[in-house]
Design a protein around this motif. Structure first.
Motif, PDB file in Angstrom:
ATOM      1  N   ALA A  64      35.829  40.970  39.245  1.00  0.00           N
ATOM      2  CA  ALA A  64      35.612  42.296  39.526  1.00  0.00           C
ATOM      3  C   ALA A  64      34.209  42.744  39.392  1.00  0.00           C
ATOM      4  CB  ALA A  64      36.513  43.086  39.093  1.00  0.00           C
ATOM      5  N   SER A  65      33.574  42.378  38.492  1.00  0.00           N
ATOM      6  CA  SER A  65      32.341  42.561  38.053  1.00  0.00           C
ATOM      7  C   SER A  65      31.072  42.259  38.848  1.00  0.00           C
ATOM      8  CB  SER A  65      31.836  42.162  36.716  1.00  0.00           C
ATOM      9  OG  SER A  65      31.776  40.851  36.564  1.00  0.00           O
ATOM     10  N   THR A  66      31.580  41.144  39.631  1.00  0.00           N
ATOM     11  CA  THR A  66      30.457  40.597  40.783  1.00  0.00           C
ATOM     12  C   THR A  66      30.786  41.260  42.055  1.00  0.00           C
ATOM     13  OG1 THR A  66      31.958  38.728  41.438  1.00  0.00           O
ATOM     14  CG2 THR A  66      30.670  38.284  39.424  1.00  0.00           C
ATOM     15  N   LEU A  67      31.649  42.205  42.587  1.00  0.00           N
ATOM     16  CA  LEU A  67      31.922  42.738  43.559  1.00  0.00           C
ATOM     17  C   LEU A  67      30.959  43.920  43.640  1.00  0.00           C
ATOM     18  CD1 LEU A  67      35.816  42.574  44.061  1.00  0.00           C
ATOM     19  CD2 LEU A  67      34.009  40.851  45.088  1.00  0.00           C
ATOM     20  N   HIS A  68      30.700  44.392  45.121  1.00  0.00           N
ATOM     21  CA  HIS A  68      29.674  45.289  45.436  1.00  0.00           C
ATOM     22  C   HIS A  68      30.438  46.292  46.285  1.00  0.00           C
ATOM     23  CE1 HIS A  68      26.336  43.103  43.334  1.00  0.00           C
ATOM     24  NE2 HIS A  68      26.927  42.182  44.020  1.00  0.00           N
ATOM     25  N   GLU A  69      30.274  47.547  46.293  1.00  0.00           N
ATOM     26  CA  GLU A  69      30.555  48.682  47.185  1.00  0.00           C
ATOM     27  C   GLU A  69      29.417  49.035  48.016  1.00  0.00           C
ATOM     28  OE1 GLU A  69      33.612  49.268  47.365  1.00  0.00           O
ATOM     29  OE2 GLU A  69      34.320  48.165  45.740  1.00  0.00           O
ATOM     30  N   TYR A  70      29.569  48.926  49.359  1.00  0.00           N
ATOM     31  CA  TYR A  70      28.649  49.309  50.476  1.00  0.00           C
ATOM     32  C   TYR A  70      29.237  50.501  51.444  1.00  0.00           C
ATOM     33  CZ  TYR A  70      26.278  45.247  49.087  1.00  0.00           C
ATOM     34  OH  TYR A  70      25.631  44.213  48.170  1.00  0.00           O
ATOM     35  N   GLN A 147      22.737  48.839  67.612  1.00  0.00           N
ATOM     36  CA  GLN A 147      21.386  49.153  67.807  1.00  0.00           C
ATOM     37  C   GLN A 147      20.486  49.282  66.475  1.00  0.00           C
ATOM     38  OE1 GLN A 147      20.288  53.422  68.988  1.00  0.00           O
ATOM     39  NE2 GLN A 147      19.546  52.437  70.698  1.00  0.00           N
ATOM     40  N   SER A 148      21.275  49.814  65.374  1.00  0.00           N
ATOM     41  CA  SER A 148      20.555  50.021  64.143  1.00  0.00           C
ATOM     42  C   SER A 148      21.704  50.166  63.081  1.00  0.00           C
ATOM     43  CB  SER A 148      19.507  51.212  64.147  1.00  0.00           C
ATOM     44  OG  SER A 148      20.297  52.518  64.277  1.00  0.00           O
ATOM     45  N   PHE A 149      21.559  50.087  61.723  1.00  0.00           N
ATOM     46  CA  PHE A 149      22.462  50.237  60.999  1.00  0.00           C
ATOM     47  C   PHE A 149      21.599  50.717  59.377  1.00  0.00           C
ATOM     48  CE2 PHE A 149      21.474  45.700  60.516  1.00  0.00           C
ATOM     49  CZ  PHE A 149      21.264  45.527  59.072  1.00  0.00           C
ATOM     50  N   GLU A 150      22.288  51.343  58.620  1.00  0.00           N
ATOM     51  CA  GLU A 150      21.966  51.739  57.419  1.00  0.00           C
ATOM     52  C   GLU A 150      22.891  51.243  56.334  1.00  0.00           C
ATOM     53  OE1 GLU A 150      20.008  55.777  55.132  1.00  0.00           O
ATOM     54  OE2 GLU A 150      20.895  55.964  56.944  1.00  0.00           O
ATOM     55  N   LEU A 151      22.563  50.685  55.296  1.00  0.00           N
ATOM     56  CA  LEU A 151      23.515  50.096  54.400  1.00  0.00           C
ATOM     57  C   LEU A 151      23.057  50.636  52.779  1.00  0.00           C
ATOM     58  CD1 LEU A 151      25.595  48.129  54.089  1.00  0.00           C
ATOM     59  CD2 LEU A 151      23.836  46.354  53.533  1.00  0.00           C
ATOM     60  N   LYS A 152      24.081  51.222  52.295  1.00  0.00           N
ATOM     61  CA  LYS A 152      23.843  51.767  50.907  1.00  0.00           C
ATOM     62  C   LYS A 152      24.772  51.048  49.966  1.00  0.00           C
ATOM     63  CE  LYS A 152      22.074  56.266  52.577  1.00  0.00           C
ATOM     64  NZ  LYS A 152      22.152  57.658  52.232  1.00  0.00           N
ATOM     65  N   GLU A 153      24.503  50.713  48.869  1.00  0.00           N
ATOM     66  CA  GLU A 153      25.340  50.092  47.840  1.00  0.00           C
ATOM     67  C   GLU A 153      25.548  51.169  46.771  1.00  0.00           C
ATOM     68  OE1 GLU A 153      25.529  46.700  44.550  1.00  0.00           O
ATOM     69  OE2 GLU A 153      23.811  46.905  45.713  1.00  0.00           O
TER      70      GLU A 153
END
Length: 444
Positions: A64-70, A147-153
């Motif tokens: 679980a500690s290695t997983l990320h939320e985006y 066309q485009s994307f915005e990614l946030k962690e």
């Protein structure tokens, strides 16, 4: 698709669009519900098994500690009012890559009104994964129609349950996330290009190759010692060759769609002919030039139809011969040297040489002494215009039209067709084509 095509034909002919799709929609929704129920049962079963295994729980806790939320905000190219359908296709494709994926609007798969919302504001993906930011960026860059994307962690704890996110909150989600979120904005690496422009570019490259040869192989230079010129000429040839290869590679597309279309033909014909046939596809990722694919689609269709109608026997006939009740039709493609080979194999009754010769005589199509003909020449009689072994005209054959289209269309792209057959073992039709336009269009 059949329903939509029928309505389109009505529009073309000026008739009223009076088809009722209610029953189709009900059937589709019922099928979706059954799929969801089946999926939920698998999830519940897996969760029950996991709860009884403490080792699995330990591994899950450590991972679980290695997983990320985006949170990803995705904007699409112009999809002509089908933005929700494209969004659903993209979501379906991405679900194979991530441990968890949810989205808003959450009814985009059933509510066509969401198309306008997606066109204006994009759609949002909530992703739980072990992938790093750069991996996510690379993955999204390869998806078509984006066309485009915005990614946030983000921190998982600040996410509300998806069901609690309102439409207004969904619109503001990019600005409301904590300031320390890491942003990754990126334009899609794919663009749509008119095929005619690619054709023009290819023709210009052909002219460039010819011009390069005219300069570097000019007779006036033969007797001159031009060391620097020769070195520069070799470099120029290397660049023009690379440009030529790159331009042609842009036009290369896999045979996947062409092969997959044959599933429908096999299914429908098997039902109407009351035969049991399975279709096997091999090497459908083999690539050829787009213009070549357009020329081989019809020949492949005719060959497949012919194999099902003439080649593969009825269930009773197969059983009487000691064969499996289920017949097999195989489509295979592979690269071999500078050519692409496409094999259409069936395990049917094979070609009867005596019957072929007899029918050719009856139709005055035999222009050579049969004793002087090889097996392959006899088999090739089926490609003659007007040739048919059917005694009665049916929906699929007997009109003497069809197989001659194969050699005609394949020939226009510089290809050839040959046949191998063995009685009661089956027939193989081999199509040899150049992989690109270079093979028949231009260039040294």
């Amino acid at each position: 698709m059949d329903f939509i095509k029928g309505e389109i034909e009505k529009v073309k002919s000026g008739d009223s669009i009076d088809g009722d799709s209610t029953q189709l929609i009900e059937q589709a929704n019922d099928f979706l519900e059954r799929l969801k129920l089946s999926s939920n049962k698998h999830v519940q079963l897996r969760e029950q098994n996991d709860s009884h295994d403490s080792n699995i729980d330990t591994v899950q806790n450590s991972d679980a500690s290695t997983l990320h939320e985006y949170v990803a905000t995705v904007r699409l190219e112009d999809c002509w009012g089908m933005e929700n359908v494209r969004a659903f296709q993209i979501i379906h494709q991405l679900k194979e890559e991530f441990q968890e994926l949810t989205f808003t609007p959450d009814d985009l798969d059933t509510n066509f009104d969401t198309a306008d919302l997606i066109r204006q504001n994009g759609f949002h993906l909530f992703i739980h994964t072990d992938k790093m930011c750069e991996e996510m960026k690379a993955l999204f860059s390869q998806v078509s129609y984006i066309q485009s994307f915005e990614l946030k962690e983000i921190d998982r704890t600040i996410l509300s349950p998806l069901s609690e996110i309102s439409e207004d909150e969904s619109k503001k989600i990019n600005s409301s996330i904590k300031e320390n979120c890491k942003n990754v904005a990126h334009q899609s690496s794919f663009i749509s290009v008119n095929v005619l422009k690619l054709d023009e570019l290819m023709d210009l490259v052909g002219e460039l190759v010819i011009a390069e040869a005219m300069v570097t192989q000019n007779p006036e230079l033969v007797s001159l010692e031009l060391e620097q010129f020769t070195k520069a000429a070799r470099h120029l040839k290397k660049i023009t060759d690379e440009i030529q290869d790159k331009v042609m590679s842009i036009r290369m597309v896999p045979l996947t769609n062409t092969f997959q279309k044959m599933n429908r033909i096999v299914r429908d014909m098997s039902k109407k002919l009351q035969k049991e046939v399975q279709l096997k596809l091999i090497g459908e990722d083999t690539e050829v030039d787009k213009s070549i694919i357009e020329h081989i689609s019809d020949p492949l269709m005719h060959i497949v139809r012919n194999s099902l109608d003439h080649g593969i026997e009825s269930c009773k006939e197969r059983v009487d011969k000691g064969k499996p009740k289920l017949g097999t039709l195989t489509l295979e493609a592979k690269n071999a040297g500078n050519e692409v080979f496409i094999f259409v194999r069936d395990d049917g009754r094979g070609l009867n040489k005596e019957k072929l010769i007899k029918r050719a005589k009856e139709n005055h199509l035999l222009h050579k002494n049969e004793s002087e003909m090889s097996d392959r020449e006899i088999y090739n009689l089926i490609f003659l215009p007007g040739f048919s072994t059917k005694d009665q005209i049916t929906e699929f054959s007997g009109r003497g039209v069809g197989m001659d289209v194969v050699t005609k269309n394949i020939g226009t792209v510089g290809g050839t067709v040959t046949i191998d057959s063995e009685v009661d073992k089956g027939t193989t039709i081999i199509i040899r084509i150049p992989p690109s336009k270079r093979g028949y269009h231009y260039g040294p």
